[in-house]
Design an enzyme around this catalytic site. Structure first.
Site, PDB file in Angstrom:
ATOM      1  N   ASP A  67      59.085  64.730  34.469  1.00  0.00           N
ATOM      2  CA  ASP A  67      59.706  65.846  35.169  1.00  0.00           C
ATOM      3  C   ASP A  67      60.752  65.228  36.081  1.00  0.00           C
ATOM      4  OD1 ASP A  67      59.800  68.707  35.440  1.00  0.00           O
ATOM      5  OD2 ASP A  67      59.128  68.439  37.498  1.00  0.00           O
ATOM      6  N   PHE A 146      74.910  64.621  30.337  1.00  0.00           N
ATOM      7  CA  PHE A 146      74.583  66.045  30.324  1.00  0.00           C
ATOM      8  C   PHE A 146      74.203  66.474  31.733  1.00  0.00           C
ATOM      9  CE2 PHE A 146      70.864  63.503  29.539  1.00  0.00           C
ATOM     10  CZ  PHE A 146      69.892  64.073  30.330  1.00  0.00           C
ATOM     11  N   LYS A 169      74.138  53.698  32.168  1.00  0.00           N
ATOM     12  CA  LYS A 169      73.345  54.734  32.828  1.00  0.00           C
ATOM     13  C   LYS A 169      71.857  54.413  32.752  1.00  0.00           C
ATOM     14  CE  LYS A 169      72.179  59.607  32.774  1.00  0.00           C
ATOM     15  NZ  LYS A 169      72.230  60.859  32.036  1.00  0.00           N
TER      16      LYS A 169
END
EC number: 3.6.1.66
Length: 194
Positions: A67, A146, A169
């Site tokens: 999460d 994104f 990243k």
């Protein structure tokens, strides 16, 4: 080594997790579509544990869940747990966040990710957390990635996430940090005990 059921229906998230866990050589598969987990936790940790635990129990196999979200200091941690529901599309979410920060000079923010692994009985065996600190830009930059990537600026790299290569990243992101910790703690998992 068991197959881990990924507590998501998103093939993109499965592919991303496979990339992070590649050094371990474990197999991952998506959860059955009929299993729905309501994210009722009040923290990223609670939601990651909830998803991993419920999916593990439902399929009686090891499960992994994450999460994550973006917490902006000037917005008291918002969008936080609601990062994915802050708008209907990435473009809407970015526009809403930039509007909320209009005229705000202190734009510090953190991306946070928690990854949890549950045994077949639903017990959480491992949880790791990764945090990546940065700032929110005044306008989108870059076309990689994104979500909020085009407005999440890393001063030490002088780039947004959306201006970084995938490899760059992965090395510095919240998710990359959480999975790196998981890989280092992986040997402590007792798969044969369940």
């Amino acid at each position: 080594m068991p197959t881990l059921i990924v507590a998501t229906g998103n093939p993109g998230k499965l592919a991303e997790m496979q990339t992070y866990l590649e050094p371990l050589g474990c197999q991952l598969t998506l959860k059955p579509t009929e299993i729905e987990v309501e994210e009722t936790g009040s923290t990223f940790y609670e939601n990651a544990c909830l998803k991993a635990s419920q999916v593990a129990k439902a399929v009686n196999q090891w499960a992994i869940a994450d999460d994550s979200g973006l917490a902006v200091d000037a917005l008291d941690g918002a969008p936080g747990l609601y990062s994915a529901r802050y708008g209907n599309t990435d473009r809407e979410r970015i526009a809403k966040l930039l509007q909320a920060l209009e005229g705000v000079s202190q734009r510090q923010a953190q991306f946070i990710c928690v990854v949890s692994i549950a045994a077949p009985d639903g017990s959480i065996q491992l949880s790791t957390k990764g945090i990546c600190s940065g700032e929110i830009t005044h306008s989108p930059r870059g076309d990689q990635g994104f979500g909020y990537d085009p407005i999440f600026w890393l001063p030490e790299h002088k780039k947004t996430f959306a201006e970084m290569t995938k490899v760059e990243k992965q090395k510095v992101s919240h998710r990359g940090k959480a999975f790196n910790k998981l890989i280092h703690q992986w040997p402590g998992l007792k798969f044969d005990s369940f």
